[in-house]
Design a protein around this motif. Structure first.
Motif, mmCIF file in Angstrom:
data_model
loop_
_atom_site.group_PDB
_atom_site.id
_atom_site.type_symbol
_atom_site.label_atom_id
_atom_site.label_comp_id
_atom_site.label_asym_id
_atom_site.label_seq_id
_atom_site.Cartn_x
_atom_site.Cartn_y
_atom_site.Cartn_z
ATOM 1 N N VAL A 141 -21.411 69.887 8.299
ATOM 2 C CA VAL A 141 -20.519 70.788 7.793
ATOM 3 C C VAL A 141 -19.103 69.966 8.495
ATOM 4 N N ASN A 142 -18.580 69.581 7.543
ATOM 5 C CA ASN A 142 -16.757 69.088 8.202
ATOM 6 C C ASN A 142 -15.706 70.344 7.815
ATOM 7 N N GLY A 143 -14.814 69.875 8.178
ATOM 8 C CA GLY A 143 -13.084 70.530 8.233
ATOM 9 C C GLY A 143 -11.813 69.978 8.596
ATOM 10 N N SER A 144 -11.373 70.178 8.690
ATOM 11 C CA SER A 144 -9.651 69.766 8.874
ATOM 12 C C SER A 144 -8.752 70.696 8.335
ATOM 13 N N ILE A 145 -7.636 70.729 9.294
ATOM 14 C CA ILE A 145 -6.185 71.538 9.015
ATOM 15 C C ILE A 145 -5.082 71.208 10.405
ATOM 16 N N THR A 146 -3.910 71.728 9.548
ATOM 17 C CA THR A 146 -2.902 71.217 10.057
ATOM 18 C C THR A 146 -2.108 72.330 10.623
ATOM 19 N N GLU A 147 -1.281 72.193 11.761
ATOM 20 C CA GLU A 147 -0.947 73.702 12.020
ATOM 21 C C GLU A 147 0.340 73.631 10.997
ATOM 22 N N THR A 148 0.661 75.269 10.435
ATOM 23 C CA THR A 148 2.072 75.497 9.333
ATOM 24 C C THR A 148 3.036 75.366 10.514
ATOM 25 N N GLY A 189 -7.998 77.995 9.266
ATOM 26 C CA GLY A 189 -8.887 77.239 8.009
ATOM 27 C C GLY A 189 -10.224 78.433 7.381
ATOM 28 N N GLU A 190 -10.778 78.579 7.009
ATOM 29 C CA GLU A 190 -11.912 78.742 6.558
ATOM 30 C C GLU A 190 -13.069 78.072 5.508
ATOM 31 N N ILE A 191 -14.236 77.253 6.015
ATOM 32 C CA ILE A 191 -14.850 76.715 5.853
ATOM 33 C C ILE A 191 -16.133 76.912 5.365
#
Length: 170
Positions: A14-21, A29-31
């Motif tokens: 299960v992969n995810g990525s995020i950038t600060e707002t 973030g929700e995965i």
């Protein structure tokens, strides 16, 4: 002695990525997880691996990039006492007047070594995980990614009820 779960799949990712707002702002973030909740299915987490932007070199300050994966939604970074923390990583750079040290990696649950199928970080009974990032002393927003190694499990009724109750009440 009966077991509360039985592994029903080969390991998968299960992969995810995020950038600060915005710089130094907690962002989450929700995965979604591929679960069959009608059949009391859960996810057994074997390992979590992180990558992220490097902390900026800031004279006289400690700068950080913090990443976490949790089983429930959070409004800020959590500590080791949070029952729904799956894994967390912090990259730290310390700055003097003109010299710097780092980045240093601080892992709390999670790893760099190859996982073993017998490694069990947590069992998740709801159908999502949350990936959060927050930095300190950064001039720009940072980003990160994670890869979670998991297997599907079939939970007995008591274990499934206990896990869902814990996750939904947190």
């Amino acid at each position: 002695m009966p077991k509360a779960y039985k592994i029903t799949s080969d390991p998968f990712f299960v992969n995810g990525s995020i950038t600060e707002t915005g710089a130094n702002t907690y962002t989450q973030g929700e995965i979604s997880l591929p679960l069959d909740s009608l059949n009391q299915e859960g996810i057994l987490v074997h390992a979590v691996y992180f990558e992220s932007s490097s902390p900026e070199l800031v004279p006289g300050l400690s700068s950080r990039v913090n990443l976490q994966v949790t089983a429930t939604s959070k409004t800020a970074l959590v500590g080791a006492n949070d029952a729904n923390l799956i894994a967390q990583r912090t990259l730290v750079t310390s700055g003097g007047a003109a010299e710097f040290s780092g980045p240093h990696v601080i892992d709390f649950i999670g790893q760099d070594a190859p996982y073993q199928e017998s490694d069990n970080l947590m069992i998740i009974a709801t159908d999502n995980v949350f990936f959060g990032i927050q930095c300190a002393n950064q001039g720009a927003a940072k980003s990160g990614t994670f890869r979670m190694v998991c297997s599907r499990v079939k939970l007995d009724a008591a274990a499934y009820a206990a896990l869902v109750t814990n996750e939904l009440s947190s």
